[in-house]
Scaffold this motif. Structure first.
Motif, PDB file in Angstrom:
ATOM      1  N   ASN A  13       8.691  17.516  -8.849  1.00 34.37           N
ATOM      2  CA  ASN A  13       9.492  18.247  -7.857  1.00 34.37           C
ATOM      3  C   ASN A  13       8.817  19.510  -7.332  1.00 34.37           C
ATOM      4  O   ASN A  13       9.482  20.370  -6.747  1.00 34.37           O
ATOM      5  CB  ASN A  13      10.850  18.622  -8.475  1.00 34.37           C
ATOM      6  CG  ASN A  13      11.625  17.410  -8.930  1.00 34.37           C
ATOM      7  OD1 ASN A  13      11.693  16.404  -8.222  1.00 34.37           O
ATOM      8  ND2 ASN A  13      12.186  17.474 -10.127  1.00 34.37           N
ATOM      9  N   ASN A  15       6.730  20.058  -4.820  1.00 33.24           N
ATOM     10  CA  ASN A  15       6.792  20.254  -3.369  1.00 33.24           C
ATOM     11  C   ASN A  15       8.137  20.831  -2.954  1.00 33.24           C
ATOM     12  O   ASN A  15       8.207  21.747  -2.130  1.00 33.24           O
ATOM     13  CB  ASN A  15       6.560  18.922  -2.641  1.00 33.24           C
ATOM     14  CG  ASN A  15       5.092  18.544  -2.576  1.00 33.24           C
ATOM     15  OD1 ASN A  15       4.220  19.331  -2.922  1.00 33.24           O
ATOM     16  ND2 ASN A  15       4.819  17.332  -2.140  1.00 33.24           N
ATOM     17  N   LEU A  16       9.212  20.280  -3.508  1.00 37.42           N
ATOM     18  CA  LEU A  16      10.560  20.762  -3.170  1.00 37.42           C
ATOM     19  C   LEU A  16      10.776  22.180  -3.686  1.00 37.42           C
ATOM     20  O   LEU A  16      11.342  23.026  -2.979  1.00 37.42           O
ATOM     21  CB  LEU A  16      11.605  19.818  -3.746  1.00 37.42           C
ATOM     22  CG  LEU A  16      13.065  20.186  -3.469  1.00 37.42           C
ATOM     23  CD1 LEU A  16      13.342  20.277  -1.969  1.00 37.42           C
ATOM     24  CD2 LEU A  16      14.010  19.169  -4.121  1.00 37.42           C
ATOM     25  N   VAL A 282      16.163  13.324  -5.689  1.00 33.63           N
ATOM     26  CA  VAL A 282      15.450  14.564  -5.427  1.00 33.63           C
ATOM     27  C   VAL A 282      13.962  14.309  -5.173  1.00 33.63           C
ATOM     28  O   VAL A 282      13.297  15.054  -4.450  1.00 33.63           O
ATOM     29  CB  VAL A 282      15.657  15.559  -6.595  1.00 33.63           C
ATOM     30  CG1 VAL A 282      14.885  15.128  -7.840  1.00 33.63           C
ATOM     31  CG2 VAL A 282      15.254  16.971  -6.199  1.00 33.63           C
ATOM     32  N   ARG A 283      13.433  13.221  -5.727  1.00 30.00           N
ATOM     33  CA  ARG A 283      12.010  12.921  -5.567  1.00 30.00           C
ATOM     34  C   ARG A 283      11.669  12.378  -4.179  1.00 30.00           C
ATOM     35  O   ARG A 283      10.503  12.316  -3.806  1.00 30.00           O
ATOM     36  CB  ARG A 283      11.562  11.923  -6.636  1.00 30.00           C
ATOM     37  CG  ARG A 283      11.684  12.448  -8.072  1.00 30.00           C
ATOM     38  CD  ARG A 283      10.590  13.444  -8.391  1.00 30.00           C
ATOM     39  NE  ARG A 283      10.825  14.113  -9.650  1.00 30.00           N
ATOM     40  CZ  ARG A 283      10.398  13.663 -10.825  1.00 30.00           C
ATOM     41  NH1 ARG A 283       9.728  12.527 -10.889  1.00 30.00           N
ATOM     42  NH2 ARG A 283      10.648  14.334 -11.929  1.00 30.00           N
ATOM     43  N   LYS A 284      12.672  11.966  -3.432  1.00 32.92           N
ATOM     44  CA  LYS A 284      12.423  11.421  -2.094  1.00 32.92           C
ATOM     45  C   LYS A 284      11.849  12.479  -1.155  1.00 32.92           C
ATOM     46  O   LYS A 284      11.240  12.148  -0.137  1.00 32.92           O
ATOM     47  CB  LYS A 284      13.705  10.829  -1.510  1.00 32.92           C
ATOM     48  CG  LYS A 284      14.182   9.580  -2.236  1.00 32.92           C
ATOM     49  CD  LYS A 284      15.360   8.944  -1.539  1.00 32.92           C
ATOM     50  CE  LYS A 284      15.832   7.710  -2.298  1.00 32.92           C
ATOM     51  NZ  LYS A 284      14.812   6.643  -2.333  1.00 32.92           N
ATOM     52  N   TYR A 285      12.032  13.755  -1.508  1.00 33.50           N
ATOM     53  CA  TYR A 285      11.461  14.819  -0.685  1.00 33.50           C
ATOM     54  C   TYR A 285       9.946  14.678  -0.578  1.00 33.50           C
ATOM     55  O   TYR A 285       9.349  15.042   0.440  1.00 33.50           O
ATOM     56  CB  TYR A 285      11.821  16.193  -1.247  1.00 33.50           C
ATOM     57  CG  TYR A 285      11.225  17.332  -0.445  1.00 33.50           C
ATOM     58  CD1 TYR A 285      11.849  17.806   0.701  1.00 33.50           C
ATOM     59  CD2 TYR A 285      10.002  17.895  -0.800  1.00 33.50           C
ATOM     60  CE1 TYR A 285      11.297  18.812   1.465  1.00 33.50           C
ATOM     61  CE2 TYR A 285       9.434  18.906  -0.041  1.00 33.50           C
ATOM     62  CZ  TYR A 285      10.083  19.364   1.080  1.00 33.50           C
ATOM     63  OH  TYR A 285       9.524  20.353   1.839  1.00 33.50           O
ATOM     64  N   ASN A 286       9.309  14.161  -1.621  1.00 32.50           N
ATOM     65  CA  ASN A 286       7.846  14.042  -1.637  1.00 32.50           C
ATOM     66  C   ASN A 286       7.310  13.154  -0.522  1.00 32.50           C
ATOM     67  O   ASN A 286       6.123  13.226  -0.186  1.00 32.50           O
ATOM     68  CB  ASN A 286       7.379  13.507  -2.993  1.00 32.50           C
ATOM     69  CG  ASN A 286       7.524  14.531  -4.098  1.00 32.50           C
ATOM     70  OD1 ASN A 286       7.482  15.736  -3.853  1.00 32.50           O
ATOM     71  ND2 ASN A 286       7.726  14.070  -5.316  1.00 32.50           N
ATOM     72  N   LEU A 288       8.100  13.392   2.530  1.00 30.09           N
ATOM     73  CA  LEU A 288       8.053  14.145   3.789  1.00 30.09           C
ATOM     74  C   LEU A 288       6.714  14.826   4.010  1.00 30.09           C
ATOM     75  O   LEU A 288       6.140  14.773   5.091  1.00 30.09           O
ATOM     76  CB  LEU A 288       9.178  15.186   3.815  1.00 30.09           C
ATOM     77  CG  LEU A 288      10.602  14.638   3.764  1.00 30.09           C
ATOM     78  CD1 LEU A 288      11.601  15.796   3.735  1.00 30.09           C
ATOM     79  CD2 LEU A 288      10.877  13.733   4.958  1.00 30.09           C
ATOM     80  N   ASP A 290       4.014  18.308   2.300  1.00 32.23           N
ATOM     81  CA  ASP A 290       4.003  19.607   1.621  1.00 32.23           C
ATOM     82  C   ASP A 290       4.056  20.716   2.679  1.00 32.23           C
ATOM     83  O   ASP A 290       3.027  21.243   3.101  1.00 32.23           O
ATOM     84  CB  ASP A 290       2.744  19.730   0.765  1.00 32.23           C
ATOM     85  CG  ASP A 290       2.764  20.981  -0.110  1.00 32.23           C
ATOM     86  OD1 ASP A 290       3.759  21.725  -0.047  1.00 32.23           O
ATOM     87  OD2 ASP A 290       1.786  21.202  -0.844  1.00 32.23           O
ATOM     88  N   SER A 292       5.487  23.705   2.433  1.00 32.13           N
ATOM     89  CA  SER A 292       5.801  25.047   1.919  1.00 32.13           C
ATOM     90  C   SER A 292       4.788  26.109   2.346  1.00 32.13           C
ATOM     91  O   SER A 292       5.167  27.239   2.687  1.00 32.13           O
ATOM     92  CB  SER A 292       5.902  25.019   0.393  1.00 32.13           C
ATOM     93  OG  SER A 292       4.684  24.572  -0.188  1.00 32.13           O
TER      94      SER A 292
END
Length: 366
Positions: A13, A15-16, A282-286, A288, A290, A292
């Motif tokens: 997590n 990246n998130l 929550v891991r599905k964000y990866n 998208l 990086d 940040s």
């Protein structure tokens, strides 16, 4: 389970977490840029720190962990250096070019000939090239009437510290090349000792009511992250430990002096638990990207531009507009620049190794 059981691959997590941290910095700066003081965010009076400063601490803990993992896994200084250079500088230079030739020309109160003739512009540009001499803040006649002053991008103050940590970490590794049999053990000892000694200095400063040095604090965070990777086979990620530490930290927030001690002692464990244990949706964000870093470096100039275009803007409006614009820039930066720059790492590493192969005494993979 041991921390070592979770760290293979990129299914985590981080990246998130880094994106949330970058957004927290934007929120903190929204108060400062609208009201005109760095102490404007409400948490500052309650905890003695802002959510933005907590976010920076998370960045340094995460960075220490991940870059130490990168260095010790590949054991190549050349790969380490190119990975760091290509992660930081391409997007940073693009942001500076946009600041100088975009925001600078649009917002300066000077004529364009006067703007380009001003030595302050070239001082800004010179500092942009390396950041070793600090981060650049002012451009001639730009944002001079804003509530917070004329800083172009105050968020960049952390990047010279980040580069310093990379330099120290790689210098430790290179300096131990003469003892190959014990290199790993010696490196581990130096890194863990550095985290421990800096932690002791911080607590001594705090209990003696003296100001904590920025460098020592960030050094402590970075090398605490390194320590968690080095001790990954001994650290257990436990639900019970996590919730106990989280409860103690929340309880300590009732007293700002107790909070700092508990915060410094528990933040790393809480962070790495959150980075690896929660999974599923929550891991599905990866998938998208990086975003940040782009979000972090573009947020402040975007917010200063909004403050200049909308005098008297509210904090909420600042957060809403700057979030949308900054996210757009971050997405574009990642998809059109950052990830392509990172893809060049193998190319530059191979060329550097070939170049060094002409020097018989060099060990290109060390």
């Amino acid at each position: 389970m041991r921390l070592a059981s979770f760290i293979e691959g990129r299914n985590n997590n981080f990246n998130l977490i880094r994106m949330i941290a970058a957004y927290a910095v934007l929120v903190t700066h929204s108060f400062a840029l609208v009201i005109g003081t760095g102490n404007a965010e409400p948490l500052q009076a309650t905890l003695g720190m802002t959510i933005g400063s907590i976010a920076v601490d998370i960045f340094f803990l995460t960075s220490g962990f991940l870059v130490t993992a990168s260095l010790l896994t590949r054991q190549s200084t050349i790969e380490f250096v190119w990975a760091r250079v290509l992660r930081i500088y391409p997007a940073l230079f693009a942001m500076h070019l946009l600041a100088i030739f975009g925001l600078g020309l649009f917002f300066t109160t000077l004529s364009w000939p006067s703007y380009f003739a001003d030595p302050l512009l070239y001082k800004y540009l010179l500092k942009c090239l390396t950041l070793f001499s600090g981060s650049p803040y002012e451009l001639p006649g730009v944002f001079s009437h804003n509530p917070y002053g004329d800083s172009i991008n105050s968020s960049l103050w952390t990047i010279p510290y980040e580069i310093a940590m990379y330099t120290i970490l790689s210098a430790i590794w290179v300096s131990l090349r003469a003892m190959p049999q014990y290199r790993q053990q010696a490196f581990n000892f130096v890194a863990v000792s550095g985290a421990s000694l800096s932690g002791i200095l911080i607590f001594l400063s705090y209990f003696n009511a003296t100001a904590i040095n920025h460098f020592i604090w960030l050094f402590f965070l970075f090398f605490t992250g390194s320590t968690f990777f080095i001790l990954r086979n001994r650290i257990v990620l436990s639900h019970s430990i996590f919730f106990i530490l989280l409860f103690v930290l929340l309880l300590a927030s009732l007293n700002r002096h107790a909070f700092f001690i508990i915060y410094a002692a528990t933040l790393a464990y809480i962070l790495f638990y959150v980075a690896y244990i929660p999974s599923g949706m929550v891991r599905k964000y990866n998938k998208l990207g990086d975003y940040s870093y782009g979000f972090y470096i573009y947020a402040f100039p975007v917010q200063q531009s909004i403050a200049a275009l909308l005098p008297g803007v509210s904090v909420l409006t600042m957060v809403i507009i700057s979030s949308a614009v900054t996210l757009l820039l971050a997405v574009l930066s990642w998809h059109f620049l950052e990830k392509h720059a990172l893809d060049l790492k193998g190319h530059y590493v191979n060329h550097t190794k070939k170049l060094l192969s002409f020097f018989p005494t060099s060990k290109s993979t060390s």
